[in-house]
Scaffold this motif. Structure first.
Motif, PDB file in Angstrom:
ATOM      1  N   TYR A 121      75.626  22.925  56.294  1.00 19.61           N
ATOM      2  CA  TYR A 121      74.697  23.264  55.226  1.00 19.61           C
ATOM      3  C   TYR A 121      73.276  23.149  55.780  1.00 19.61           C
ATOM      4  CZ  TYR A 121      71.956  23.092  50.948  1.00 19.61           C
ATOM      5  OH  TYR A 121      71.029  23.351  49.983  1.00 19.61           O
ATOM      6  N   VAL A 122      72.559  24.270  55.844  1.00 21.58           N
ATOM      7  CA  VAL A 122      71.198  24.311  56.382  1.00 21.58           C
ATOM      8  C   VAL A 122      70.232  23.877  55.286  1.00 21.58           C
ATOM      9  CG1 VAL A 122      69.424  25.741  57.451  1.00 21.58           C
ATOM     10  CG2 VAL A 122      71.846  26.171  57.958  1.00 21.58           C
ATOM     11  N   PHE A 123      69.705  22.646  55.427  1.00 25.10           N
ATOM     12  CA  PHE A 123      68.790  22.144  54.395  1.00 25.10           C
ATOM     13  C   PHE A 123      67.330  22.456  54.709  1.00 25.10           C
ATOM     14  CE2 PHE A 123      69.482  18.628  57.360  1.00 25.10           C
ATOM     15  CZ  PHE A 123      68.188  18.188  57.616  1.00 25.10           C
ATOM     16  N   LEU A 124      67.043  22.931  55.952  1.00 24.97           N
ATOM     17  CA  LEU A 124      65.675  23.315  56.291  1.00 24.97           C
ATOM     18  C   LEU A 124      65.709  24.326  57.431  1.00 24.97           C
ATOM     19  CD1 LEU A 124      62.575  22.941  56.063  1.00 24.97           C
ATOM     20  CD2 LEU A 124      62.789  21.058  57.711  1.00 24.97           C
ATOM     21  N   ASN A 125      64.967  25.411  57.276  1.00 25.19           N
ATOM     22  CA  ASN A 125      64.795  26.373  58.370  1.00 25.19           C
ATOM     23  C   ASN A 125      63.329  26.775  58.457  1.00 25.19           C
ATOM     24  OD1 ASN A 125      64.376  29.213  57.018  1.00 25.19           O
ATOM     25  ND2 ASN A 125      66.143  28.353  55.936  1.00 25.19           N
TER      26      ASN A 125
ATOM     27  N   ASN B 292      56.941  32.941  69.464  1.00 30.60           N
ATOM     28  CA  ASN B 292      57.894  33.221  68.395  1.00 30.60           C
ATOM     29  C   ASN B 292      59.084  32.280  68.554  1.00 30.60           C
ATOM     30  OD1 ASN B 292      58.825  34.965  66.141  1.00 30.60           O
ATOM     31  ND2 ASN B 292      60.476  35.452  67.567  1.00 30.60           N
ATOM     32  N   ARG B 293      59.482  31.608  67.465  1.00 30.00           N
ATOM     33  CA  ARG B 293      60.648  30.729  67.531  1.00 30.00           C
ATOM     34  C   ARG B 293      61.238  30.561  66.142  1.00 30.00           C
ATOM     35  NH1 ARG B 293      58.503  24.507  68.467  1.00 30.00           N
ATOM     36  NH2 ARG B 293      60.702  24.071  68.847  1.00 30.00           N
ATOM     37  N   TYR B 294      62.532  30.199  66.134  1.00 25.98           N
ATOM     38  CA  TYR B 294      63.241  29.912  64.886  1.00 25.98           C
ATOM     39  C   TYR B 294      63.961  28.570  65.043  1.00 25.98           C
ATOM     40  CZ  TYR B 294      66.836  29.923  61.308  1.00 25.98           C
ATOM     41  OH  TYR B 294      67.653  29.558  60.263  1.00 25.98           O
ATOM     42  N   ARG B 295      63.888  27.712  64.004  1.00 28.73           N
ATOM     43  CA  ARG B 295      64.539  26.403  64.016  1.00 28.73           C
ATOM     44  C   ARG B 295      65.281  26.183  62.704  1.00 28.73           C
ATOM     45  NH1 ARG B 295      58.987  23.531  64.612  1.00 28.73           N
ATOM     46  NH2 ARG B 295      58.417  25.571  63.788  1.00 28.73           N
ATOM     47  N   GLN B 296      66.383  25.434  62.791  1.00 33.10           N
ATOM     48  CA  GLN B 296      67.081  25.062  61.567  1.00 33.10           C
ATOM     49  C   GLN B 296      67.696  23.664  61.713  1.00 33.10           C
ATOM     50  OE1 GLN B 296      70.048  28.167  60.953  1.00 33.10           O
ATOM     51  NE2 GLN B 296      71.633  26.899  61.903  1.00 33.10           N
ATOM     52  N   TYR B 297      67.800  22.977  60.572  1.00 41.19           N
ATOM     53  CA  TYR B 297      68.343  21.622  60.504  1.00 41.19           C
ATOM     54  C   TYR B 297      69.489  21.648  59.490  1.00 41.19           C
ATOM     55  CZ  TYR B 297      63.698  20.663  62.431  1.00 41.19           C
ATOM     56  OH  TYR B 297      62.546  20.678  63.190  1.00 41.19           O
TER      57      TYR B 297
ATOM     58  N   ILE C  81      94.478  14.508  63.714  1.00 41.75           N
ATOM     59  CA  ILE C  81      93.506  15.306  62.969  1.00 41.75           C
ATOM     60  C   ILE C  81      92.294  14.403  62.734  1.00 41.75           C
ATOM     61  CG2 ILE C  81      93.031  16.494  60.793  1.00 41.75           C
ATOM     62  CD1 ILE C  81      96.013  17.181  60.665  1.00 41.75           C
ATOM     63  N   ALA C  82      91.104  14.970  62.829  1.00 34.22           N
ATOM     64  CA  ALA C  82      89.887  14.177  62.619  1.00 34.22           C
ATOM     65  C   ALA C  82      88.928  14.936  61.717  1.00 34.22           C
ATOM     66  CB  ALA C  82      89.213  13.843  63.948  1.00 34.22           C
ATOM     67  N   ALA C  83      88.221  14.197  60.904  1.00 38.28           N
ATOM     68  CA  ALA C  83      87.183  14.766  60.044  1.00 38.28           C
ATOM     69  C   ALA C  83      85.950  13.874  60.139  1.00 38.28           C
ATOM     70  CB  ALA C  83      87.667  14.857  58.599  1.00 38.28           C
ATOM     71  N   GLY C  84      84.790  14.483  59.987  1.00 36.48           N
ATOM     72  CA  GLY C  84      83.584  13.683  60.166  1.00 36.48           C
ATOM     73  C   GLY C  84      82.386  14.230  59.427  1.00 36.48           C
ATOM     74  N   LEU C  85      81.253  13.647  59.762  1.00 35.37           N
ATOM     75  CA  LEU C  85      79.982  14.021  59.151  1.00 35.37           C
ATOM     76  C   LEU C  85      78.898  13.882  60.211  1.00 35.37           C
ATOM     77  CD1 LEU C  85      78.676  14.766  56.358  1.00 35.37           C
ATOM     78  CD2 LEU C  85      78.171  12.327  56.108  1.00 35.37           C
ATOM     79  N   GLY C  86      77.993  14.887  60.266  1.00 40.76           N
ATOM     80  CA  GLY C  86      76.964  14.845  61.295  1.00 40.76           C
ATOM     81  C   GLY C  86      75.703  15.585  60.904  1.00 40.76           C
ATOM     82  N   LEU C  87      74.748  15.578  61.821  1.00 43.65           N
ATOM     83  CA  LEU C  87      73.478  16.283  61.668  1.00 43.65           C
ATOM     84  C   LEU C  87      73.241  17.139  62.907  1.00 43.65           C
ATOM     85  CD1 LEU C  87      71.214  13.369  60.374  1.00 43.65           C
ATOM     86  CD2 LEU C  87      72.026  15.308  59.005  1.00 43.65           C
ATOM     87  N   SER C  88      72.612  18.309  62.713  1.00 40.76           N
ATOM     88  CA  SER C  88      72.322  19.214  63.828  1.00 40.76           C
ATOM     89  C   SER C  88      70.902  19.746  63.748  1.00 40.76           C
ATOM     90  CB  SER C  88      73.292  20.404  63.838  1.00 40.76           C
ATOM     91  OG  SER C  88      74.581  20.020  64.217  1.00 40.76           O
ATOM     92  N   TYR C  89      70.352  19.983  64.941  1.00 39.28           N
ATOM     93  CA  TYR C  89      69.065  20.665  65.088  1.00 39.28           C
ATOM     94  C   TYR C  89      69.277  21.815  66.061  1.00 39.28           C
ATOM     95  CZ  TYR C  89      64.547  21.656  67.283  1.00 39.28           C
ATOM     96  OH  TYR C  89      63.453  22.289  67.809  1.00 39.28           O
ATOM     97  N   GLN C  90      68.933  23.052  65.655  1.00 38.64           N
ATOM     98  CA  GLN C  90      69.083  24.234  66.496  1.00 38.64           C
ATOM     99  C   GLN C  90      67.730  24.922  66.640  1.00 38.64           C
ATOM    100  OE1 GLN C  90      71.946  24.525  67.897  1.00 38.64           O
ATOM    101  NE2 GLN C  90      73.124  23.168  66.562  1.00 38.64           N
ATOM    102  N   ASN C  91      67.419  25.306  67.868  1.00 41.75           N
ATOM    103  CA  ASN C  91      66.133  25.895  68.194  1.00 41.75           C
ATOM    104  C   ASN C  91      66.367  27.188  68.981  1.00 41.75           C
ATOM    105  OD1 ASN C  91      63.309  26.050  68.499  1.00 41.75           O
ATOM    106  ND2 ASN C  91      63.416  25.040  70.488  1.00 41.75           N
ATOM    107  N   TYR C  92      65.658  28.265  68.627  1.00 48.27           N
ATOM    108  CA  TYR C  92      65.839  29.560  69.286  1.00 48.27           C
ATOM    109  C   TYR C  92      64.479  30.162  69.644  1.00 48.27           C
ATOM    110  CZ  TYR C  92      70.577  29.349  67.341  1.00 48.27           C
ATOM    111  OH  TYR C  92      71.848  28.958  67.011  1.00 48.27           O
TER     112      TYR C  92
END
Length: 234
Positions: free
Chosen positions: A158-162, A122-127, A84-95
């Motif tokens: 958890y989306v801290f910026l969109n 037109n675009r949408y982004r979230q961090y 079993i593994a658990a972690g922490l990370g950051l993501s950037y998503q662009n549409y």
């Protein structure tokens, strides 16, 4: 006297020979590592898509996603091939898509699905900050970092910026931290492959937006999907 010197010579010769005799080399006792873990940094590159879309919604261009983080490995069997593994990370998503987000004369947020010829861009982004928890199988050993793996789990983000940007040719609408976006998003994923290269698929289990509708009255139940490659680095 002659006998005495003969005995002394023989004893001296035997002593010198004994000193020159090679001694066997004592090798250290190497203990095999039975407590190894696959603690890993990860990095993923994905193509982002929507599911459960309203009628007329289409994507164009390449909607890319990037994520990185660290996973702590916790084996649960003796051979340490299941963990079993658990972690922490950051993501950037662009549409890039034709779901437009703008403001009316009263400042209310308006959602619509427009034809591509009716706007310029037109675009949408979230961090987000990500918490992945996964169940792991691999045929690894402590001696080899090259092995087959299948990892599956859930990820809470958890989306801290969109940000959404819509340019209709006359006005540009830039909306940051839209309150209609679900800040807490979660979904299931699977990663499988050999050594560093692995295919990756994620499916969001809750909608991207809260209880909102388009201008035509259609409810927005959009969910996110990501497909691509994930790299694990020790």
């Amino acid at each position: 006297m002659r006998f005495f010197f003969s005995c002394l010579f023989l004893v001296s010769f035997y002593t010198v020979f004994s000193q020159e005799e090679a001694k066997p080399e004592i090798l250290p006792n190497i203990k095999m590592d039975s407590l190894y873990r696959e603690d890993q940094f990860y990095f993923s590159v994905t193509y982002n898509m929507f599911s459960q879309i309203p009628s007329g919604l289409k994507q164009n261009k390449f909607s890319a996603g990037l994520s990185t983080g660290f996973l702590r490995d916790m084996p649960i069997n003796k051979s340490r091939t299941v963990a079993i593994a658990a972690g922490l990370g950051l993501s950037y998503q662009n549409y890039f898509e034709n779901l437009t987000i703008s403001k009316d004369a009263n400042g209310a947020t308006v959602y619509g699905v427009s034809n591509y010829g009716d706007f310029d861009s037109n675009r949408y982004r979230q961090y987000s900050v990500d918490l992945p928890i996964e169940f792991r199988w691999r045929n690894s050993t402590f001696e080899s970092y090259r092995f087959w793996r299948i990892y599956g789990g859930v990820k809470v983000s958890y989306v801290f910026l969109n940000k959404s940007t819509f340019d209709d040719g006359e006005n540009t609408f830039l909306i940051k931290n839209n309150p209609d976006v679900n800040k807490l998003q979660y979904g299931a994923y699977i990663a499988a492959g050999y050594n560093t290269w692995n295919v990756y698929f994620y499916y969001g289990l809750n909608p991207l937006f809260k209880d909102v509708q388009t201008v035509t009255g259609e409810k927005l139940d959009i969910k996110t999907m990501n497909i691509g490659l994930i790299f694990y680095i020790l």
